[in-house]
Design an enzyme around this catalytic site. Sequence first.
Site, PDB file in Angstrom:
ATOM      1  CG  HIS A  72      -1.870  -1.105   1.327  1.00  0.00           C
ATOM      2  ND1 HIS A  72      -2.813  -1.347   0.354  1.00  0.00           N
ATOM      3  CD2 HIS A  72      -2.040  -2.063   2.275  1.00  0.00           C
ATOM      4  CE1 HIS A  72      -3.542  -2.402   0.703  1.00  0.00           C
ATOM      5  NE2 HIS A  72      -3.083  -2.853   1.850  1.00  0.00           N
TER       6      HIS A  72
ATOM      7  CG  HIS B 213      -6.952  -5.281   1.367  1.00  0.00           C
ATOM      8  ND1 HIS B 213      -7.620  -4.574   2.335  1.00  0.00           N
ATOM      9  CD2 HIS B 213      -5.638  -5.210   1.672  1.00  0.00           C
ATOM     10  CE1 HIS B 213      -6.742  -4.097   3.203  1.00  0.00           C
ATOM     11  NE2 HIS B 213      -5.540  -4.471   2.826  1.00  0.00           N
TER      12      HIS B 213
END
Length: 338
Positions: free
Chosen positions: A57, A223
């Site tokens: 991320h 996700h």
Amino acid sequence: MKKIINSPENFVNEMLEGIYSAHPDMVKPVAEDVRCFVSAKKINGKVGIATGGGSGHLPLFLGYVGEGMLDGCAIGDVFQSPSPEQILEVTRAISSGAGVLYIYGNYNGDIFNFDMAAEMADFEDGIKVETVVAGEDVASAGPSAPGQKNTRRGVAGIFFVYKCAGAAAAEMLNLAEVKRIAEKACENVRTMGVALSPCTVPRVGRPSFELGEDEMEIGMGIHGEPGIRRGKLASADAIVDEMLKPIIDDIPYAAGDEVAVLINGLGATPLEEQYIMYRRVSQILKEKDISVYRAFVGEYATAMEMSGASITLFKLDDELKRLLAAPANTPFFKQMQL
């Protein structure tokens, strides 16, 4: 799968080794565990702020460790939570007598492991730990009523929570006050995202979901969690219109209110497209007489090479505005005093 890596198994550790090598004046590992990531500069008597989560991320989470923001980060494998033991090691490393505040996203694995680490820190080391769980994704659940558990995902808007809490800690406020600021920031930030393509986790080696060449998904999580609507790809203005309305509707706004805006690329969205999105956001806010104090455009919380973006509004008052304007110096975010 085409990626510039040596092996999927070493992806996370080699990435971390690269960051440590590039920024030795800012960050360092705890002992020999490269996944226990802390600031190179420790201030005695300051509240320590720790975060953590899965890799994949960047610049979230570890990219905001540094002066004026976070003090440490425990790092898991791609899209996986760090262990309680790693969180505990970070907690010990950043503790300087004033307590430690955990700030992390609203995901079950993170909650379980951070809660366990907090218990161990108290029992084994006598470190007082408080926790703020950020969850601002308006697409992932209905509004949370007072007293109800927040079931919303934490996404890119946690950046504003880090920024304000970090500035409060830098002012040497006590643990209760830093936690209050973090909670206040959480209450005033809202986000929604859109995905245009999937991402590929290196160890898996294939896309995590499928989207047609002419499709988009409104509200998808970082996700690949399901969004609220999948349909044909629309124009930039139409996408922004659909995303921004529920964000604005979720917190009461009045004419004259002031916000910070975050347009966040998910990993494979050019800046040109992000600024096209900001153009439309700015138009809508102007029509509603909502002032923009500052715009942040770029990659703040990605999902590997996912194509797409999110929009975050952060409703400001004088206190939050002052903290947002404070200086910060981290590997991925630098700001002079505004």
